[in-house]
Design an enzyme around this catalytic site. Structure first.
Site, short mmCIF file in Angstrom:
data_model
loop_
_atom_site.label_atom_id
_atom_site.label_comp_id
_atom_site.label_asym_id
_atom_site.label_seq_id
_atom_site.Cartn_x
_atom_site.Cartn_y
_atom_site.Cartn_z
N LYS A 1 25.02 9.94 17.33
CA LYS A 1 24.96 8.71 16.54
C LYS A 1 23.53 8.33 16.19
O LYS A 1 23.25 7.94 15.05
CB LYS A 1 25.65 7.58 17.31
CG LYS A 1 27.16 7.77 17.44
CD LYS A 1 27.80 6.81 18.42
CE LYS A 1 29.29 7.10 18.58
NZ LYS A 1 29.94 6.24 19.59
N GLN B 1 28.80 1.88 24.21
CA GLN B 1 29.46 3.17 24.29
C GLN B 1 30.54 3.17 25.37
O GLN B 1 30.29 2.79 26.51
CB GLN B 1 28.43 4.27 24.59
CG GLN B 1 29.01 5.67 24.64
CD GLN B 1 29.59 6.13 23.32
OE1 GLN B 1 29.01 5.91 22.26
NE2 GLN B 1 30.75 6.76 23.35
N ASP C 1 31.67 -1.10 15.60
CA ASP C 1 32.72 -0.19 16.04
C ASP C 1 34.09 -0.63 15.53
O ASP C 1 35.03 0.16 15.47
CB ASP C 1 32.77 -0.14 17.58
CG ASP C 1 32.15 1.13 18.14
OD1 ASP C 1 32.07 2.12 17.40
OD2 ASP C 1 31.75 1.12 19.32
#
Length: 297
Positions: free
Chosen positions: A54, A98, A121
Site C-alpha cells: 500500500k 491494518q 477503507d
C-alpha cells in the site's frame, strides 16, 4: 471452452495512472499532496507485506504516507486515543488501521472510532449504511475494485443471478449490495449470499451467472459446482504448502482454478486478479478524502 482471464494487474495499473494524473492536477492547483496514515498493531508478517504494498502504491501515485507502528500489547483505550488524535489532525486525509488486530482488540470498535470522513477503507458503519441506501460513501476497496473490473471488461450484471460465497463485512456483504443496487450496467443483479451455514452450496453456485467467492477456504469451488459461461471472481488468497516452491508454499484462490476455468466465460486468477484492485481503490479513496469529494465541508 477455457475462460477469458480478468487481468487485475492491468486494470489496477490503469486506475493508478488515473489517480496519479488527478493527484498531479490537484497539487498543481495549489493543494498539498493527499496524506494517508497507516496504523499497524503488532508484528504480523502478512500485515507487513500488505502495508508495504500500500505504501509503495502511494509513492507511485504521489500520495504521501506514514506508518505508525504500535505494540501488540497496546490497550484499546490507547489505540482509540491515537486514532482520535489522527481524526483531529487536518494534515491527515485518510486513516487505515491494518487488520487483523490482536485478539484483545475489537476491530468493530476500532473501526467505529475512525472519523468516517477519513475512513478510506470504507468499513465504518456510516459508510456501509450510506452504501446500502445508495448515498455517496467511501466504498470498501475490494468490492469497489470488483465493480471496476466489471466495468473495464464490459461484463454486464443487469438481470443476472449473482451468487456471493462468504458474508464478511469487508467483501461479501458490500459486494452483494453493489451488485444488487441501481448502478448502470454494473448493478441490478439478483443476489444470493451464501455462508458457512448454507445447506447444499452447489445448489446455489451452479445456478450463478456471476459467482464471487470470498470464503477464505482454498479451492472450495470445483468445476462441477458451476455452470457453463459463469463469470467467476475469486477473492481468496491462501497459502498452501508446496515443497517445489522456494518459499515452501504456493498461493491459491477459493476456486480450483484449473477445473473452474474450463467452464467459466471470465475468471480472475490468484494472484493477479482482485488483489491489485484493492490497493488501487485505496489510492482512489484517499484522493477523494483529500478533495472532500464524498463529504463536502
Amino acid at each position: 471452452m477455457s475462460a477469458n482471464i480478468i487481468d487485475g494487474k492491468k486494470v489496477a495499473q490503469l486506475t493508478r495512472d488515473e489517480v496519479r494524473k488527478d493527484v498531479e492536477d490537484w497539487i498543481e492547483a495549489g493543494n498539498r499532496p493527499p496524506f494517508l496514515q497507516v496504523v499497524l498493531v503488532g508484528n504480523n508478517p502478512a500485515s507487513d507485506v500488505y502495508v508495504g504494498a500500500k505504501t509503495k502504491a502511494c509513492k507511485e501515485v504521489g500520495i504521501e504516507t506514514g506508518t505508525m507502528r504500535l505494540p501488540d500489547t497496546v490497550s484499546a483505550k490507547a489505540l482509540k486515543q491515537t486514532i482520535h488524535e489522527l481524526n483531529n489532525d487536518d494534515s491527515v486525509d485518510g486513516i487505515l488501521v491494518q487488520l487483523p488486530l490482536p485478539n484483545h482488540l475489537s476491530a468493530h470498535d476500532v473501526i467505529e472510532s475512525i472519523d468516517y470522513r477519513k475512513d478510506v477503507d470504507g468499513f465504518h458503519p456510516m459508510n456501509v449504511g450510506r452504501l446500502t441506501v445508495g448515498e455517496p460513501s467511501f466504498r470498501s476497496c475490494t468490492p469497489a475494485g470488483i465493480i471496476e473490473l466489471f466495468k473495464h471488461y464490459s461484463i454486464p450484471t443487469k438481470g443476472k443471478h449473482a451468487v456471493v460465497v462468504g458474508a464478511s463485512n469487508i467483501v461479501g456483504r458490500p459486494i452483494s449490495i453493489l451488485l444488487n443496487k441501481e448502478s448502470g450496467e454494473q448493478g441490478k443483479a439478483t443476489t444470493t449470499v451464501c455462508h458457512k451455514f448454507t445447506k447444499d452450496l452447489t445448489k446455489h453456485t451452479i445456478d450463478a451467472d456471476i459467482l464471487v467467492v470470498a470464503a477464505g477456504q482454498p479451492e472450495l469451488i470445483k468445476g462441477e459446482m458451476v455452470k457453463e459461461g459463469v463469470v467467476v471472481i475469486d477473492v481468496g488468497i491462501n497459502r498452501v504448502a508446496d515443497e517445489t516452491k522456494e518459499k515452501g508454499y504456493t498461493l491459491v484462490g477459493d476456486c480450483d482454478f484449473e477445473s473452474v476455468k474450463e467452464k467459466a466465460s471470465w475468471i480472475t486468477p490468484v494472484p493477479g486478479g482482485v488483489g491489485p484492485m484493492t490497493v488501487a481503490m485505496l489510492m482512489k479513496n484517499t484522493l477523494l478524502a483529500a478533495k472532500n469529494s464524498i463529504y463536502p465541508e
